[in-house]
Scaffold this motif. Structure first.
Motif: not given
Length: 172
Positions: A132-138
């Motif tokens: 989820l963190q790797e999706k880089n949703i700010i």
């Protein structure tokens, strides 16, 4: 509760709960045991499922959500997700800070982020929180933590716990 609830000395809090209910005129309904099914076997199967999922990186994470509900049927899963988000959406706005406990790969965190200021996604799975963190949703912050141990000083405008309760035991 199960028919043996409150009788097992390994779980003294159950007996206290039964006593509390009696003192406060709260009716306890006990269900008969179902042959071949126990909470211990369910917990064991859930653990086995997640361990096998970790080994199968080739499968899309979405197929593992909600413990494989709908047999991995992506359309049914997307419809369920849309229905849940539509239920939550009226309670959110661009200033809302949301806590998603048991967030998994972000099935609800990702769409809720569109309607919120920030989403704090908490899950015990290292691989799911990293994905989820790797999706880089700010405006999504993924935190690896057992939801029972999660302690945060910040206040939230909405707390979501979709599909979490079957993963918790009585004490939790």
């Amino acid at each position: 509760v199960g028919e043996d609830y409150g009788k097992d000395h390994q779980f003294p809090n159950q007996a206290l709960t039964v006593e509390y209910c009696k003192k406060n005129n709260i009716k306890i309904i006990k269900t008969e045991r179902t042959n071949g099914i126990s909470s211990s076997s369910i917990k064991k199967n859930v653990s086995k499922f997640w361990k096998s999922r970790k080994k199968e990186k080739s499968k899309p994470i979405e197929s593992s959500t909600m413990l494989g509900s709908y047999g991995g049927d992506k359309q049914k899963l997307e419809a369920e997700t849309k229905e849940e988000v539509n239920f939550i959406k009226p309670y959110l706005n661009k200033y809302s800070d949301v806590l998603d406990l048991g967030s998994g790969y972000g099935r609800l965190s990702i769409p809720m982020a569109k309607y919120s200021n920030k989403v704090c996604a908490v899950d015990f799975s290292k691989s799911l929180t990293e994905d989820l963190q790797e999706k880089n949703i700010i405006n999504i912050s993924a935190k690896r933590c057992d939801v029972v141990d999660f302690n945060y000083e910040k206040k939230f405008d909405a707390i979501v716990m979709s599909g979490l309760f079957p993963c918790l035991d009585d004490e939790q």
